[in-house]
Design a protein around this motif. Structure first.
Motif, short mmCIF file in Angstrom:
data_model
loop_
_atom_site.label_atom_id
_atom_site.label_comp_id
_atom_site.label_asym_id
_atom_site.label_seq_id
_atom_site.Cartn_x
_atom_site.Cartn_y
_atom_site.Cartn_z
N ILE A 77 41.77 97.47 98.50
CA ILE A 77 42.83 96.48 98.27
C ILE A 77 44.12 97.16 97.82
N ALA A 78 44.32 98.40 98.21
CA ALA A 78 45.50 99.15 97.77
C ALA A 78 46.79 98.48 98.19
N GLY A 102 47.21 88.30 93.36
CA GLY A 102 46.93 88.00 94.75
C GLY A 102 45.44 88.10 95.01
N PHE A 103 45.00 87.51 96.11
CA PHE A 103 43.57 87.45 96.40
C PHE A 103 43.30 87.90 97.83
N ALA A 104 42.13 88.46 98.03
CA ALA A 104 41.71 88.90 99.36
C ALA A 104 40.21 88.71 99.49
N SER A 105 39.74 88.57 100.72
CA SER A 105 38.33 88.42 101.00
C SER A 105 37.96 89.34 102.16
N PHE A 106 36.82 90.04 102.04
CA PHE A 106 36.42 90.98 103.09
C PHE A 106 34.91 91.24 102.99
N ASP A 107 34.35 91.71 104.08
CA ASP A 107 32.94 92.11 104.09
C ASP A 107 32.81 93.51 103.50
N TRP A 108 31.68 93.74 102.82
CA TRP A 108 31.54 95.00 102.09
C TRP A 108 30.07 95.40 102.00
N ILE A 109 29.84 96.70 101.97
CA ILE A 109 28.53 97.23 101.70
C ILE A 109 28.68 98.52 100.91
N VAL A 157 35.17 89.01 97.25
CA VAL A 157 36.50 88.45 96.97
C VAL A 157 37.14 89.30 95.88
N ALA A 158 38.39 89.69 96.12
CA ALA A 158 39.12 90.54 95.17
C ALA A 158 40.29 89.78 94.58
N LYS A 159 40.48 89.96 93.28
CA LYS A 159 41.68 89.45 92.60
C LYS A 159 42.48 90.67 92.14
N ALA A 160 43.68 90.82 92.69
CA ALA A 160 44.59 91.89 92.26
C ALA A 160 45.63 91.29 91.33
N GLU A 161 45.71 91.80 90.12
CA GLU A 161 46.63 91.24 89.12
C GLU A 161 47.32 92.38 88.36
N TRP A 162 48.63 92.19 88.14
CA TRP A 162 49.40 93.13 87.32
C TRP A 162 50.10 92.33 86.23
N TYR A 211 44.88 94.68 86.38
CA TYR A 211 43.71 93.88 85.99
C TYR A 211 43.04 93.37 87.28
N HIS A 212 42.36 94.24 87.97
CA HIS A 212 41.71 93.87 89.22
C HIS A 212 40.26 93.47 88.95
N ARG A 213 39.81 92.42 89.64
CA ARG A 213 38.44 91.95 89.50
C ARG A 213 37.85 91.65 90.88
N PHE A 214 36.50 91.72 90.96
CA PHE A 214 35.81 91.50 92.23
C PHE A 214 34.60 90.60 91.99
N ILE A 215 34.27 89.80 92.99
CA ILE A 215 33.05 89.00 92.99
C ILE A 215 32.39 89.13 94.36
N VAL A 216 31.08 88.96 94.38
CA VAL A 216 30.32 89.00 95.62
C VAL A 216 29.59 87.68 95.77
N THR A 217 29.55 87.13 96.99
CA THR A 217 29.01 85.79 97.18
C THR A 217 28.44 85.61 98.58
N THR A 218 27.60 84.61 98.70
CA THR A 218 27.11 84.18 100.01
C THR A 218 27.91 83.02 100.57
N LEU A 219 28.80 82.45 99.77
CA LEU A 219 29.59 81.32 100.24
C LEU A 219 30.50 81.78 101.38
N PRO A 220 30.49 81.09 102.52
CA PRO A 220 31.23 81.57 103.69
C PRO A 220 32.73 81.41 103.55
N GLN A 221 33.44 82.07 104.44
CA GLN A 221 34.90 82.06 104.41
C GLN A 221 35.47 80.65 104.48
N GLY A 222 34.88 79.80 105.30
CA GLY A 222 35.47 78.48 105.49
C GLY A 222 35.22 77.51 104.37
#
Length: 461
Positions: A277-278, A297-304, A316-321, A327-338
């Motif tokens: 998320i640079a 700001g927020f972003a969503s992407f597939d990850w392994i 899902v990433a939260k980028a915050e300054w 102050y960046h935070r991340f969460i992982v979920t099965t909830l779909p994009q839509g």
């Protein structure tokens, strides 16, 4: 000369031109008159009766003075009223209101009080896996663990479409040499690590674990048990499991995916995620520098991951300054994009799990679930369940009887202080038991409304 401790009267400075003298000679009085409302909620839920059914009584019937249900109700009511120590029951066993809610105003034998003392209750709590000469009441821990989920489902008239299970562990500091005593580096002291599972303000599980074992790795067993029990009765309910980054373990996430259970867990940041998320981070940093205010700001992407995950998952990433700090935070979920955009998913769904911390504080601070001072883990687990039962009882009282009042969102401690702690004189006659309460009690409206609602519910049973 008598000391002040042994004197019959206690002198205080004069006031209003008169002597002030205090005596403990009020007769049949209690400071817990409001517990009669808790008794009504207990009858509606059948909590004490169902809790007691999880025990096996191998005592000789001819020598039994106090039934298991009497002992269980006495202990739960005592915790609800703020009496954390068994020593308190040596006085409470003579309390007329406590006897009233237990259905025992006097003992059946000449030398027995209406209620049990500390020694009898201690034998109840210290029950082992097999009966012995000192304890012949055996707790069924599997039945007790499933009881709380059953109580949760019984409080719903119909199956909900979706539920959220919040899971978290907390520290329970210990000071003695209890079984399983271990030092935890993060908390910096010897402790247990009980694992809690809530659905809203409903407590579904409270499992005592030692500090030398990672409760997050063992959460799978509790989650599996709870999900299977819920789906056996509500087969179509959608379930979301929510927790912090400690629960983002591949074993738990894989089980959830294989069993059609959604999850939403925090995810610890690392160099690879920050690099991913640079560009977003740079945009947010420039915005914060330009406006002089915090930006996110927020972003969503597939990850392994490189090694620990067996499949790709949505992150899902939260980028915050703020103030020049990241102050960046991340969460992982099965909830779909839509289903939800990244901002809503993080701010409205994930951050809502913080309310569970308040529920755990209520259990520990108001209902003494951290009072695990017995020697064995088994006894301390039972103590934890007694506190959990007191929590379930008070929150049920709130849900059933205190809606749209000043206590609708109050903590268990506030409900106790404002509604249950009522000075009460008990008058016994042949036909009636009269509870006389103060004219100036400030929560008379809440008491009257709770009484009317509980009475209506009892009549409907």
């Amino acid at each position: 000369m008598q000391t002040e401790c042994s004197a019959g009267a206690y002198e205080f400075p004069a006031s209003c031109g008169r002597r002030v003298v205090a005596r403990f000679d009020g007769g049949r009085m209690s400071s817990d008159g409001g517990v009669i409302l808790v008794k009504q909620a207990d009858d509606i839920l059948g909590l004490s009766r169902r809790f007691a059914a999880c025990f096996r009584d191998e005592r000789h019937p001819a020598f039994v003075e106090y039934r298991v249900e009497d002992l269980v109700r006495q202990r739960i009511m005592g915790l609800a009223l703020g009496y954390e120590d068994l020593n308190d029951h040596d006085a409470l066993r003579h309390d007329p209101v406590m006897g009233l809610v237990s259905g025992r105003l006097s003992g059946s034998r000449a030398n027995c009080a209406a209620l049990a003392g500390k020694s009898t209750l201690n034998r109840l709590e210290r029950s082992g896996q097999q009966a012995d000469r000192y304890c012949r009441i055996i707790a069924d821990h599997e039945a007790l663990a499933t009881l709380f989920v059953t109580l949760f489902m019984d409080q719903h008239e119909r199956a909900p479409a979706r539920i959220v299970l919040d899971v978290d562990a907390t520290d329970d500091r210990i000071h003695g040499h209890q079984e399983g005593r271990a030092f935890h580096g993060y908390y910096g002291h010897n402790c247990y690590l009980p694992l809690y599972v809530f659905c809203g303000d409903h407590l579904l599980s409270a499992t005592l674990r030692t500090a030398d074992r990672d409760p997050r790795k063992e959460a799978l067993a509790d989650i599996r048990r709870i999900v299977e029990q819920i789906r056996s009765r509500w087969p179509r309910v959608r379930i979301l499991v929510r927790g912090d980054s400690g629960f983002a373990r591949d074993s738990l996430m894989t089980w959830c995916e294989d069993n059609h259970v959604d999850f939403l867990f925090g995810l610890a940041g690392n160099t690879r995620l920050y690099d991913r998320i640079a560009s977003l981070s740079a945009e947010v940093r420039d915005e914060a520098a330009t406006t002089g205010r915090a930006a996110r700001g927020f972003a969503s992407f597939d990850w392994i991951t490189k090694d620990s995950w067996t499949r790709r998952r949505r992150v899902v990433a939260k980028a915050e300054w703020r103030h020049g700090n990241r102050y960046h935070r991340f969460i992982v979920t099965t909830l779909p994009q839509g289903m939800s955009d990244p901002r809503h998913l993080y701010e409205q769904i994930y951050c809502a799990r913080g309310d569970m911390e308040n529920r755990i504080k209520e259990c520990q601070m108001d209902l003494f679930s951290d009072r695990t001072s017995s020697h064995t883990i088994r006894a301390n687990q039972l103590r934890l369940w007694f506190s959990a039962a007191a929590y379930v009882l008070l929150t049920a009282l709130q849900r059933l009887a205190l809606g749209q009042t000043s206590l609708e969102t109050a903590t268990c401690g506030t409900i106790r202080a404002r509604l249950l702690k009522i000075a009460t004189r008990v008058t016994l006659s042949v036909r009636r038991i009269v509870l006389s309460m103060p004219d100036m009690f400030p929560c008379q409206h809440e008491f009257a409304l709770a009484h009317a609602r509980l009475r209506r519910l009892r009549q409907a049973i």
